[in-house]
Scaffold this active site. Structure first.
Site, mmCIF file in Angstrom:
data_model
loop_
_atom_site.group_PDB
_atom_site.id
_atom_site.type_symbol
_atom_site.label_atom_id
_atom_site.label_comp_id
_atom_site.label_asym_id
_atom_site.label_seq_id
_atom_site.Cartn_x
_atom_site.Cartn_y
_atom_site.Cartn_z
ATOM 1 N N HIS A 11 67.512 -40.180 -0.238
ATOM 2 C CA HIS A 11 68.850 -39.866 -0.761
ATOM 3 C C HIS A 11 68.661 -38.811 -1.858
ATOM 4 C CE1 HIS A 11 72.982 -40.363 -1.751
ATOM 5 N NE2 HIS A 11 72.991 -41.571 -2.284
ATOM 6 N N HIS B 112 70.735 -35.102 8.253
ATOM 7 C CA HIS B 112 71.744 -35.815 7.479
ATOM 8 C C HIS B 112 72.441 -36.806 8.388
ATOM 9 C CE1 HIS B 112 75.058 -36.549 4.720
ATOM 10 N NE2 HIS B 112 74.278 -36.038 3.796
ATOM 11 N N ASP C 266 69.655 -30.769 -0.395
ATOM 12 C CA ASP C 266 68.450 -30.855 -1.216
ATOM 13 C C ASP C 266 67.415 -29.798 -0.888
ATOM 14 O OD1 ASP C 266 69.091 -33.075 -2.828
ATOM 15 O OD2 ASP C 266 68.927 -34.331 -1.057
HETATM 16 N N1 CMC Z 1 62.373 -34.472 9.813
HETATM 17 C C1 CMC Z 1 61.955 -34.774 11.066
HETATM 18 N N2 CMC Z 1 62.644 -35.559 11.906
HETATM 19 C C2 CMC Z 1 63.807 -36.060 11.463
HETATM 20 C C3 CMC Z 1 64.302 -35.782 10.178
HETATM 21 C C4 CMC Z 1 63.548 -34.949 9.345
HETATM 22 N N3 CMC Z 1 63.962 -34.640 8.123
HETATM 23 N N4 CMC Z 1 65.489 -36.419 10.005
HETATM 24 C C5 CMC Z 1 65.717 -37.070 11.141
HETATM 25 N N5 CMC Z 1 64.706 -36.856 12.028
HETATM 26 C C6 CMC Z 1 64.614 -37.350 13.396
HETATM 27 C C7 CMC Z 1 64.338 -38.849 13.432
HETATM 28 O O1 CMC Z 1 62.946 -39.112 13.427
HETATM 29 C C8 CMC Z 1 65.014 -39.237 14.710
HETATM 30 O O2 CMC Z 1 64.199 -38.830 15.771
HETATM 31 P P1 CMC Z 1 64.095 -39.731 17.120
HETATM 32 O O3 CMC Z 1 65.479 -39.684 17.713
HETATM 33 O O4 CMC Z 1 63.058 -39.073 17.959
HETATM 34 O O5 CMC Z 1 63.706 -41.109 16.666
HETATM 35 C C9 CMC Z 1 66.253 -38.357 14.752
HETATM 36 O O6 CMC Z 1 65.901 -37.191 14.006
HETATM 37 C C10 CMC Z 1 67.485 -39.006 14.150
HETATM 38 O O7 CMC Z 1 67.183 -39.367 12.806
HETATM 39 P P2 CMC Z 1 67.659 -40.690 12.074
HETATM 40 O O8 CMC Z 1 66.547 -41.199 11.230
HETATM 41 O O9 CMC Z 1 68.287 -41.630 13.060
HETATM 42 O O10 CMC Z 1 68.811 -40.118 11.158
HETATM 43 P P3 CMC Z 1 69.511 -40.872 9.984
HETATM 44 O O11 CMC Z 1 70.945 -40.480 10.039
HETATM 45 O O12 CMC Z 1 69.199 -42.325 9.979
HETATM 46 O O13 CMC Z 1 68.802 -40.252 8.688
HETATM 47 C C11 CMC Z 1 68.303 -38.908 6.858
HETATM 48 C C12 CMC Z 1 69.361 -39.268 7.896
HETATM 49 C C13 CMC Z 1 68.927 -37.915 5.849
HETATM 50 C C14 CMC Z 1 67.856 -40.168 6.086
HETATM 51 C C15 CMC Z 1 67.098 -38.263 7.583
HETATM 52 O O14 CMC Z 1 67.520 -37.102 8.269
HETATM 53 C C16 CMC Z 1 65.963 -37.940 6.618
HETATM 54 O O15 CMC Z 1 65.158 -38.824 6.311
HETATM 55 N N6 CMC Z 1 65.870 -36.653 6.142
HETATM 56 C C17 CMC Z 1 64.854 -36.293 5.176
HETATM 57 C C18 CMC Z 1 65.251 -36.786 3.795
HETATM 58 C C19 CMC Z 1 66.362 -35.959 3.207
HETATM 59 O O16 CMC Z 1 66.329 -34.735 3.212
HETATM 60 N N7 CMC Z 1 67.345 -36.661 2.616
HETATM 61 C C20 CMC Z 1 68.449 -36.016 1.914
HETATM 62 C C21 CMC Z 1 69.748 -36.274 2.578
HETATM 63 S S1 CMC Z 1 71.018 -35.204 1.910
HETATM 64 C C22 CMC Z 1 71.268 -35.786 0.320
HETATM 65 C C23 CMC Z 1 72.050 -37.021 0.301
HETATM 66 O O17 CMC Z 1 73.217 -36.997 0.717
HETATM 67 O O18 CMC Z 1 71.507 -38.016 -0.183
#
Ligand code: CMC
Length: 445
Positions: A284, A323, A379
């Site tokens: 986050h 995201h 970010d």
């Molecule tokens: N790098 C590589 N792969 C990713 C990433 C990433 N940053 N984000 C998602 N994926 C992949 C994930 O592994 C999954 O792949 P698969 O379908 O093969 O299993 C697919 O994309 C869908 O991801 P998810 O984990 O189901 O997505 P989510 O909605 O649960 O997670 C997130 C959203 C923001 C937590 C995630 O994208 C992440 O961890 N990003 C990196 C951390 C980050 O930059 N966070 C800041 C968010 S913006 C600020 C805020 O609002 O807090």
């Protein structure tokens, strides 16, 4: 009808029409049910009437991490993640970032309308006159180890404010809520700056009420021996824009924590501390810190391809990408990228920028990221700006928290005044043991 990707409906609550219903046939019993649809939602509680027999608890919905569950009706922030749209109270984020100040935006978010000139000056006066901290808070901050993470210091200190303002427990008193709003917005930058100065072993700098909200924050961070600190206008504006961009983002993890803790009628300082704690995590608000660590780990433009290969092989995530809501370029990331260049004009180009640009270029063309609709988020570039301003990585989530405080307060108040809201209490699906016979200690193997 305009329909946000992550919430229940548009700004107006629409009455139920005859045809707005869902017909469900329970194949276990053959019974048919009509569930009303309003604002694009069924009420999950209506599922409870779907039962196999009279003893059945009734059907529930299972939604780990709330992927498709609206927990509230809100009129604060609109996001359309597919189209990359973000609006506060109806105003596009791009317009607010260009024309507004953070304090004006905070007024908009907390009051619902943009302030006129006299409302704005009154608002700025009150927030500014609540920037000082009780002297005992300084002693409290002094108790932290020199290398304490400033986000942990911020979380603890905001919670400690609850002990200084016990009247804040009077949460259904509008005047009291207004006072705590001034205090929270006013004191967050002071706590943040004091935490930073503590980590450097520098004396605390008291607020300067003649400066703007953000100018004063820079003063409290960076003033040394000069009689009067004069913030650089370009840096002051860039930081103000960053606060605007972070001010609210509907029902994210920290806002849900604010609403959840607030729903037990805890005072707003304890609820804000909980929200800040949720923000601290690297998925986050801690992501901007994680982005910089990642860029430093990559080390050079030549090593980006190799790093992305590792991400695709499952060895960690590309921080600052992806995201839960945006499946398009995060509109905040576009604005931040522009602001970054303005800061670099003053402070010199951040050497990590070239690595970031290469990461973005490769990822936006790569099938792994394209097919998963992973774009740079807020970010990805914010850390580069903060670093160029001379702030350490540990301060990045703290800066996020300052801006987001406006949204937390507005969401908390909206939750309190919503007659439909109750203490937050999700259900669970229990898959553990049924009743078991107790085995005494001597008989256990
Ligand atoms: N790098 C590589 N792969 C990713 C990433 C990433 N940053 N984000 C998602 N994926 C992949 C994930 O592994 C999954 O792949 P698969 O379908 O093969 O299993 C697919 O994309 C869908 O991801 P998810 O984990 O189901 O997505 P989510 O909605 O649960 O997670 C997130 C959203 C923001 C937590 C995630 O994208 C992440 O961890 N990003 C990196 C951390 C980050 O930059 N966070 C800041 C968010 S913006 C600020 C805020 O609002 O807090």
């Amino acid at each position: 009808m305009e329909k946000p990707s992550s919430a229940a409906g548009s700004a107006e609550v629409r009455p139920v029409q005859q045809q707005d219903s869902l017909t469900v046939v329970d194949n276990r019993t053959g019974k048919r049910y009509e569930l009303p649809i309003q604002n694009g939602c069924i009420r999950t509680n209506d599922l409870r009437k779907i039962k196999v027999n009279d003893d059945d608890f009734g059907l529930m919905s299972y939604d780990p991490a709330f992927l498709n569950t609206a927990s509230c009706i809100s009129k604060i922030t609109f996001i359309d993640g597919d189209r990359g749209i973000l609006r506060y109270r109806g105003y596009p984020i791009e317009v607010l970032a260009e024309k507004s100040t953070f304090l004006e935006t905070a007024y908009l978010i907390t009051h619902g309308e943009l302030p006129n000139r006299s409302q704005l000056s009154d608002w700025a006066f009150h927030v500014t006159h609540h920037t000082f901290l009780h002297e005992s808070i300084k002693k409290f901050l002094d108790g932290f180890h020199y290398d304490a993470h400033p986000m942990s210091m911020l979380i603890s200190t905001v919670a400690a404010l609850s002990t200084f303002y016990p009247e804040s427990k009077d949460i259904f008193n509008a005047e009291s809520r207004k006072k705590q709003t001034y205090r929270l917005l006013g004191k967050m930058p002071t706590i943040a700056a004091f935490s930073y100065r503590h980590s450097l072993g520098l004396p605390f700098v008291y607020p300067d009420n003649e400066l703007s909200y953000t100018g004063n924050f820079l003063n409290m961070l960076f003033k040394t021996t000069e009689i009067k600190y004069r913030p650089n206008p370009a840096l002051e504006r860039a930081l103000d824009i960053l606060f605007i961009l972070h001010a609210d983002h509907e029902q994210n993890c920290s806002t849900s924590a604010m609403r959840g803790v607030g729903s037990s009628h805890a005072d707003p300082y304890c609820a804000t501390a909980a929200a800040a704690a949720a923000l601290y995590g690297p998925l986050h608000g801690g992501a901007n810190e994680a982005v910089l660590r990642m860029l430093m780990e990559i080390g050079s433009v030549q090593k980006v391809t190799e790093y992305i290969k590792r991400v695709k092989a499952g060895e960690g995530k590309l921080m600052g990408f992806g995201h839960r809501v945006y499946k398009n370029y995060d509109p905040r990331a576009k604005i931040i990228k522009r602001a970054a260049y303005e800061v670099f004009d003053v402070m010199g180009r951040n050497p990590l920028l070239d690595i970031a640009l290469e990461v973005e270029r490769i990822a936006l063309e790569d099938e792994y990221f394209v097919s998963r609709r992973l774009y740079p988020n807020v970010d990805f570039y914010s850390g580069l700006i903060y670093q160029s301003m001379g702030l350490p990585m540990t301060m990045f989530p703290v800066l996020f928290a300052i801006g987001r405080t406006a949204g937390w307060i507005a969401q908390w108040e909206e939750m309190l005044l919503d007659p439909e809201q109750k203490i937050a209490r999700p259900r669970q699906v229990y898959l553990g043991y049924g009743q078991r016979d107790y085995v005494s200690l001597d008989e256990r193997i």
